[in-house]
Design an enzyme around this catalytic site. Sequence first.
Site, PDB file in Angstrom:
ATOM      1  N   ARG A  58      24.131  30.350  11.648  1.00  0.00           N
ATOM      2  CA  ARG A  58      24.635  30.489  13.019  1.00  0.00           C
ATOM      3  C   ARG A  58      25.058  31.932  13.283  1.00  0.00           C
ATOM      4  NH1 ARG A  58      29.498  26.230  12.903  1.00  0.00           N
ATOM      5  NH2 ARG A  58      29.071  26.090  15.139  1.00  0.00           N
TER       6      ARG A  58
ATOM      7  N   MET B  77      20.770  35.052  18.505  1.00  0.00           N
ATOM      8  CA  MET B  77      19.900  34.025  17.942  1.00  0.00           C
ATOM      9  C   MET B  77      20.518  32.625  18.026  1.00  0.00           C
ATOM     10  SD  MET B  77      18.429  33.532  14.145  1.00  0.00           S
ATOM     11  CE  MET B  77      19.599  32.259  13.729  1.00  0.00           C
TER      12      MET B  77
ATOM     13  N   ARG C 188      49.977  55.271  60.173  1.00  0.00           N
ATOM     14  CA  ARG C 188      49.047  56.402  60.186  1.00  0.00           C
ATOM     15  C   ARG C 188      48.739  56.778  61.626  1.00  0.00           C
ATOM     16  NH1 ARG C 188      43.110  55.690  57.866  1.00  0.00           N
ATOM     17  NH2 ARG C 188      42.861  54.474  59.761  1.00  0.00           N
TER      18      ARG C 188
ATOM     19  N   GLU D  12      43.127  62.293  51.042  1.00  0.00           N
ATOM     20  CA  GLU D  12      41.781  61.707  51.106  1.00  0.00           C
ATOM     21  C   GLU D  12      40.690  62.764  51.178  1.00  0.00           C
ATOM     22  OE1 GLU D  12      41.641  59.229  54.589  1.00  0.00           O
ATOM     23  OE2 GLU D  12      42.992  60.549  55.676  1.00  0.00           O
TER      24      GLU D  12
ATOM     25  N   GLY E 175      21.956  35.564  24.336  1.00  0.00           N
ATOM     26  CA  GLY E 175      20.944  36.528  23.924  1.00  0.00           C
ATOM     27  C   GLY E 175      20.876  36.601  22.419  1.00  0.00           C
TER      28      GLY E 175
ATOM     29  N   HIS F 229      30.668  46.445  57.851  1.00  0.00           N
ATOM     30  CA  HIS F 229      31.838  46.290  58.712  1.00  0.00           C
ATOM     31  C   HIS F 229      32.386  44.871  58.635  1.00  0.00           C
ATOM     32  CE1 HIS F 229      33.889  45.539  62.609  1.00  0.00           C
ATOM     33  NE2 HIS F 229      34.392  46.750  62.369  1.00  0.00           N
TER      34      HIS F 229
ATOM     35  N   LYS G   3      33.246  32.949  15.891  1.00  0.00           N
ATOM     36  CA  LYS G   3      32.976  31.654  15.269  1.00  0.00           C
ATOM     37  C   LYS G   3      33.442  31.654  13.818  1.00  0.00           C
ATOM     38  CE  LYS G   3      29.060  29.878  16.822  1.00  0.00           C
ATOM     39  NZ  LYS G   3      27.591  30.019  16.900  1.00  0.00           N
TER      40      LYS G   3
ATOM     41  N   TYR H  95      53.502  52.557  44.283  1.00  0.00           N
ATOM     42  CA  TYR H  95      53.061  51.292  44.861  1.00  0.00           C
ATOM     43  C   TYR H  95      51.558  51.297  45.116  1.00  0.00           C
ATOM     44  CZ  TYR H  95      52.763  53.668  49.375  1.00  0.00           C
ATOM     45  OH  TYR H  95      52.401  54.510  50.395  1.00  0.00           O
TER      46      TYR H  95
ATOM     47  N   SER I  90      50.059  59.235  50.141  1.00  0.00           N
ATOM     48  CA  SER I  90      49.371  57.959  50.008  1.00  0.00           C
ATOM     49  C   SER I  90      47.889  58.273  49.823  1.00  0.00           C
ATOM     50  CB  SER I  90      49.591  57.116  51.261  1.00  0.00           C
ATOM     51  OG  SER I  90      48.829  55.945  51.176  1.00  0.00           O
TER      52      SER I  90
ATOM     53  N   CYS J 260      46.367  53.433  49.385  1.00  0.00           N
ATOM     54  CA  CYS J 260      46.166  52.484  50.477  1.00  0.00           C
ATOM     55  C   CYS J 260      44.692  52.215  50.752  1.00  0.00           C
ATOM     56  CB  CYS J 260      46.864  52.966  51.741  1.00  0.00           C
ATOM     57  SG  CYS J 260      46.207  54.516  52.362  1.00  0.00           S
TER      58      CYS J 260
ATOM     59  N   ARG K 292      47.228  51.020  60.642  1.00  0.00           N
ATOM     60  CA  ARG K 292      46.286  51.868  61.381  1.00  0.00           C
ATOM     61  C   ARG K 292      46.558  51.710  62.871  1.00  0.00           C
ATOM     62  NH1 ARG K 292      43.506  48.504  58.185  1.00  0.00           N
ATOM     63  NH2 ARG K 292      42.402  49.296  56.352  1.00  0.00           N
TER      64      ARG K 292
ATOM     65  N   ARG L  64      37.379  27.366  19.778  1.00  0.00           N
ATOM     66  CA  ARG L  64      37.606  28.645  20.470  1.00  0.00           C
ATOM     67  C   ARG L  64      38.421  28.367  21.721  1.00  0.00           C
ATOM     68  NH1 ARG L  64      31.329  29.163  22.367  1.00  0.00           N
ATOM     69  NH2 ARG L  64      31.157  26.982  22.847  1.00  0.00           N
TER      70      ARG L  64
ATOM     71  N   GLY M 252      44.266  57.806  50.155  1.00  0.00           N
ATOM     72  CA  GLY M 252      43.298  57.047  50.947  1.00  0.00           C
ATOM     73  C   GLY M 252      41.995  57.070  50.169  1.00  0.00           C
ATOM     74  N   THR M 253      41.873  56.154  49.242  1.00  0.00           N
ATOM     75  CA  THR M 253      40.772  56.263  48.282  1.00  0.00           C
ATOM     76  C   THR M 253      39.415  55.880  48.862  1.00  0.00           C
ATOM     77  OG1 THR M 253      41.541  54.160  47.406  1.00  0.00           O
ATOM     78  CG2 THR M 253      42.083  56.139  46.155  1.00  0.00           C
ATOM     79  N   ASN M 254      39.383  55.282  50.073  1.00  0.00           N
ATOM     80  CA  ASN M 254      38.067  55.037  50.674  1.00  0.00           C
ATOM     81  C   ASN M 254      37.414  56.380  51.020  1.00  0.00           C
ATOM     82  OD1 ASN M 254      38.692  52.372  50.519  1.00  0.00           O
ATOM     83  ND2 ASN M 254      39.056  52.082  52.703  1.00  0.00           N
ATOM     84  N   ASP M 255      38.148  57.192  51.801  1.00  0.00           N
ATOM     85  CA  ASP M 255      37.606  58.502  52.165  1.00  0.00           C
ATOM     86  C   ASP M 255      37.534  59.415  50.956  1.00  0.00           C
ATOM     87  OD1 ASP M 255      36.687  59.092  54.830  1.00  0.00           O
ATOM     88  OD2 ASP M 255      38.636  58.361  55.501  1.00  0.00           O
TER      89      ASP M 255
HETATM   90  P1  ADP Z   1      26.429  27.916  19.767  1.00  0.00           P
HETATM   91  O1  ADP Z   1      27.060  29.234  19.487  1.00  0.00           O
HETATM   92  O2  ADP Z   1      25.270  27.994  20.688  1.00  0.00           O
HETATM   93  O3  ADP Z   1      27.447  26.885  20.160  1.00  0.00           O
HETATM   94  P2  ADP Z   1      26.492  26.836  17.121  1.00  0.00           P
HETATM   95  O4  ADP Z   1      26.318  27.771  15.988  1.00  0.00           O
HETATM   96  O5  ADP Z   1      27.864  26.412  17.414  1.00  0.00           O
HETATM   97  O6  ADP Z   1      25.763  27.443  18.393  1.00  0.00           O
HETATM   98  O7  ADP Z   1      25.580  25.581  16.798  1.00  0.00           O
HETATM   99  C1  ADP Z   1      25.255  24.637  17.754  1.00  0.00           C
HETATM  100  C2  ADP Z   1      25.499  23.254  17.234  1.00  0.00           C
HETATM  101  O8  ADP Z   1      24.836  23.055  16.016  1.00  0.00           O
HETATM  102  C3  ADP Z   1      26.951  22.970  16.911  1.00  0.00           C
HETATM  103  O9  ADP Z   1      27.671  22.537  18.003  1.00  0.00           O
HETATM  104  C4  ADP Z   1      26.849  21.874  15.909  1.00  0.00           C
HETATM  105  O10 ADP Z   1      26.839  20.626  16.529  1.00  0.00           O
HETATM  106  C5  ADP Z   1      25.536  22.120  15.243  1.00  0.00           C
HETATM  107  N1  ADP Z   1      25.810  22.655  13.910  1.00  0.00           N
HETATM  108  C6  ADP Z   1      25.982  23.918  13.528  1.00  0.00           C
HETATM  109  N2  ADP Z   1      26.254  24.011  12.222  1.00  0.00           N
HETATM  110  C7  ADP Z   1      26.248  22.741  11.754  1.00  0.00           C
HETATM  111  C8  ADP Z   1      26.472  22.160  10.470  1.00  0.00           C
HETATM  112  N3  ADP Z   1      26.756  22.913   9.415  1.00  0.00           N
HETATM  113  N4  ADP Z   1      26.403  20.833  10.364  1.00  0.00           N
HETATM  114  C9  ADP Z   1      26.116  20.075  11.443  1.00  0.00           C
HETATM  115  N5  ADP Z   1      25.889  20.539  12.655  1.00  0.00           N
HETATM  116  C10 ADP Z   1      25.962  21.869  12.823  1.00  0.00           C
HETATM  117 MG    MG Z   2      40.579  57.760  55.781  1.00  0.00          MG
HETATM  118 MG    MG Z   3      28.873  26.222  19.276  1.00  0.00          MG
END
Ligand code: ADP
Ligand code: MG
Ligand code: MG
Length: 946
Positions: free
Chosen positions: A140, A151, A691, A818, A149, A529, A70, A924, A837, A904, A635, A413, A839-842
């Site tokens: 952000r 923040m 084979r 194999e 996961g 199977h 970002k 191959y 060749s 194979c 086979r 992105r 035979g990576t299964n066996d």
């Molecule tokens: P995520 O990674 O979950 O997309 P972001 O950091 O992109 O989280 O933030 C989510 C949303 O928060 C963004 O799409 C945007 O709309 C809003 N946001 C983030 N920073 C700003 C900012 N400086 N001004 C206005 N809106 C913001």
């Molecule tokens: Mg075999």
């Molecule tokens: Mg975003």
Amino acid sequence: MARGKKSAPKAARAKQKKVTKKTAPKRVAKKAPARKASAKSAARPVKYVYSFGGGRADGNAKQKNLLGGKGANLAEMASLGLPVPPGFSISTELCTYYYDHGRRYPEILDNQVRRAVAKVEKIMGKKFGDADNPLLVSVRSGARVSMPGMMDTVLNLGMNDTTIKGLAKASGNERFAWDSYRRFVQMYGDVVLGMKPEDKTQSDPFEGLIEAKKEARGIENDLDLTTDDLRELVAEFKSMVKKSTGKTFPEDPWEQLWGAVGAVFGSWMNDRAITYRRLYDIPADWGTAVNVQAMVFGNLGDDCATGVAFTRDPGNGEKAFYGEFLINAQGEDVVAGTRTPQKATLVASRIVAKASGMTEAKRKKLAPSLEELMPKAYRELRKIASTLEKHYRDMQDIEFTIERDRLFMLQTRNGKRTAASALKIACDMVKEKLIDTNTAVRRVEPAALDALLHPQVDPKAAKDVLAKGLPASPGAAAGEIVFNADDAAEAGKEGRKTILVRVETSPEDIHGMHAAEGILTARGGATSHAAVVGRGMGKPCVVGCAALRIDYKAETMRVGDRVLRAGDSITLDGATGEIFVGLVPTVDPELSGDFGKLMKWADKIRTMKVRANADTPHDAAVAREFGAEGIGLCRTEHMFFDGDRIDAVREMILADDESGRRKALAKILPMQKKDFIGIFKAMEGLPVTVRLLDPPLHEFLPHTDKEITDLAHKIGVKPKLLREKRDSLHELNPMLGHRGCRLGVTFPEIYEIQVRAIMEATCELSRKKVKVIPEIMIPLVGVDKELERLRGLAIEVAEAVKKEYRARVSYSVGTMIEVPRAAITADEVAEHADFYSFGTNDLTQMTMGLSRDDAGKFLPYYVETGILGTDPFVSLDQTGVGFLVEHAVRKAREVKKGLKCGICGEHGGDPSSVIFCHKVGLDYVSCSPFRIPIARLAAAHAALGA
Ligand code: ADP
Ligand code: MG
Ligand code: MG
């Protein structure tokens, strides 16, 4: 990877410290041990903070490792002169520092952050914490790769009881100011102070207060909350925070800022993030960056909006701008799903309106497009979208906000896309001269092709889901239910389409599996199977559908209280595992066009050949269509099961002596020859590796007592005799038993007949000017002497046949590697081999001591818990099994320079395994016909240095 491992214990230590101390992260370590570290670099202080905005930036898009995805892209957009609210990124290096120093920051950070904030203040003409015209920021998180996961974003940071007045005055909109404050306390409380619902049954504590307020006021919509309501809510939120955390909600904007920064770094080590990193092999020492950015407001009124857009349609890849937005809203509202976003373009807005039966007048009133509402901002958005696409040379996924008709860019992105759109976008961009063909090839994931190679369930069709099993082989199949293989074969002859439904399948079901459109089993996993054979045939297959109760006698299948009978129609989706009642329409794959184009580019790049594992003329023909450059594994045992010949095979097995066996084999010879003629013709001009017989003989005998009695009557022997024979052939561990070349050593006449069939077919076709390149492959060699002996036999027979036909054909004799011992002694074995060749299964079974047929009970658990990274039968175990492959290739080529080596096993169609094969110098890979395009593309990726 090693780096990641190294830092993990450190991180764990840091985590423990946090738990025992139970304090918020220290802001600045004045007399901390950190001092030593920073003193060392005092001469030239490390730069941890990178500013962007006002048409320039310290960083750029290439610095994703340092600034996170970002932050790097925000810097790049700022340098391009695009309207990005100013801000700064605190680098991932700081995250690493933080965890290496007991969750403390270096002393210099404070100063760097203050200077960066001052820059933002200057560009914005506002002051952080100012009573008259306050600067608000968002905080952000952003790692190198997007990581669930981490923040969540905190918006409107800097709000307090003083700045609220300034914001109200500066914006001239008191309600907006309180709404922003309310959002801030809620987000900060949730994300930084951890005020989340305690379990899934509870609702969000803040939402609870909002609901109560709405109820008390008798309103339903958030937008109807008055300024006073919002003011009260802020007070209620704060006292709830005090009550449950014991701490006063921070008023000081700087304390808020450091709290949020600490929460981002802290989230790098939360359980969700750790689990995600483990699943996707992301090293812990990559760290995350923190982005702090001046707020722009999409919630200041009806001339404001916030939204997301793709520069091309991510669903189908069309070159059509695709965006959604909400009027008078802030950031997360678009994804939150509380309000339905409107379409950015007029075209899309009309399509959606039409689909829901809305009149044009109603659409204009209720869901107009951004194009109509804010034409100026919309035009600029389109212009920027196209600038970004040209700049990044890839489809972009962007986030924007419009404040009082002024557009601001908040993120860009490379956009995620479906397999079909990845293909289309890559080809279109070559046409538009945005990228070269190598880049286009790189842009399409080999594994993703799988979805494109089979018919699909029509996404537009109505569906009635019956149950869900494990997706074992992709594609859609529809037909009437049959409960045994013979019925499927029978129906096939009449041209009726069937789905073969079994508790599980076995080798005797092959003919029915062939005839059916798709296969459904109640038991078994991804390597059962049914799954393996289904994938091999390219047949849609769903396995392990536990909800299914099958009654063979009554010919019914039951799910809950729904009962279906033989003859009823069902549809399988082998890509999702879904089972639908009735015939759901399907759409065919498109193998020419863009697909063909991309494959051609890939073929030019790759250096490894791609062959097919194919046992029948039909499979061989399919394989050629998919671009096979030969057969890597044909086979012969499958040929033994077909139709009447199983009787001759059984006669051979039951014979007491060599002459009895030879009599039966004489019956088999013409049948095998016919099979080879068919396959060789289909593969004219290309090598075919055949084979010789591999499975233990008892696999060909009937199992149940009834089957034995039937067979005994048929061939005129006593059932008792037959039963005795079956028992005498019984093995405790057939996988390591009397099979492969061990059959050839003890019953040379079997291999003799097979070689004869191969060579007679070759000679006969050669008379008809059909060029055949047969490669005779001896399975399961573990000792060089085995191969020496059987190679001698093969050559003797082959030369005799050549003489009989007076033909000048060439052939070669090689072996399958194999058995681990063969790999280890590959230099000795190579003396007697024209080719290898793998035979990576066996080889996997024997190297890991892991029975493929029994591993279903524990292997999934091993993968789930991370004992194994992936299923070694799907993706080659490169460190263990791969070590043997690499060693064998090297050793063998030391004695036989340039010895032809291939693979194979099932792994020949697995992208990461294909890349490995390229690295160790295989000539191959060979895989099932439907995986050939995947292997071709993966081989190209390997050559490009993926
Ligand atoms: P995520 O990674 O979950 O997309 P972001 O950091 O992109 O989280 O933030 C989510 C949303 O928060 C963004 O799409 C945007 O709309 C809003 N946001 C983030 N920073 C700003 C900012 N400086 N001004 C206005 N809106 C913001
Ligand atoms: Mg075999
Ligand atoms: Mg975003």
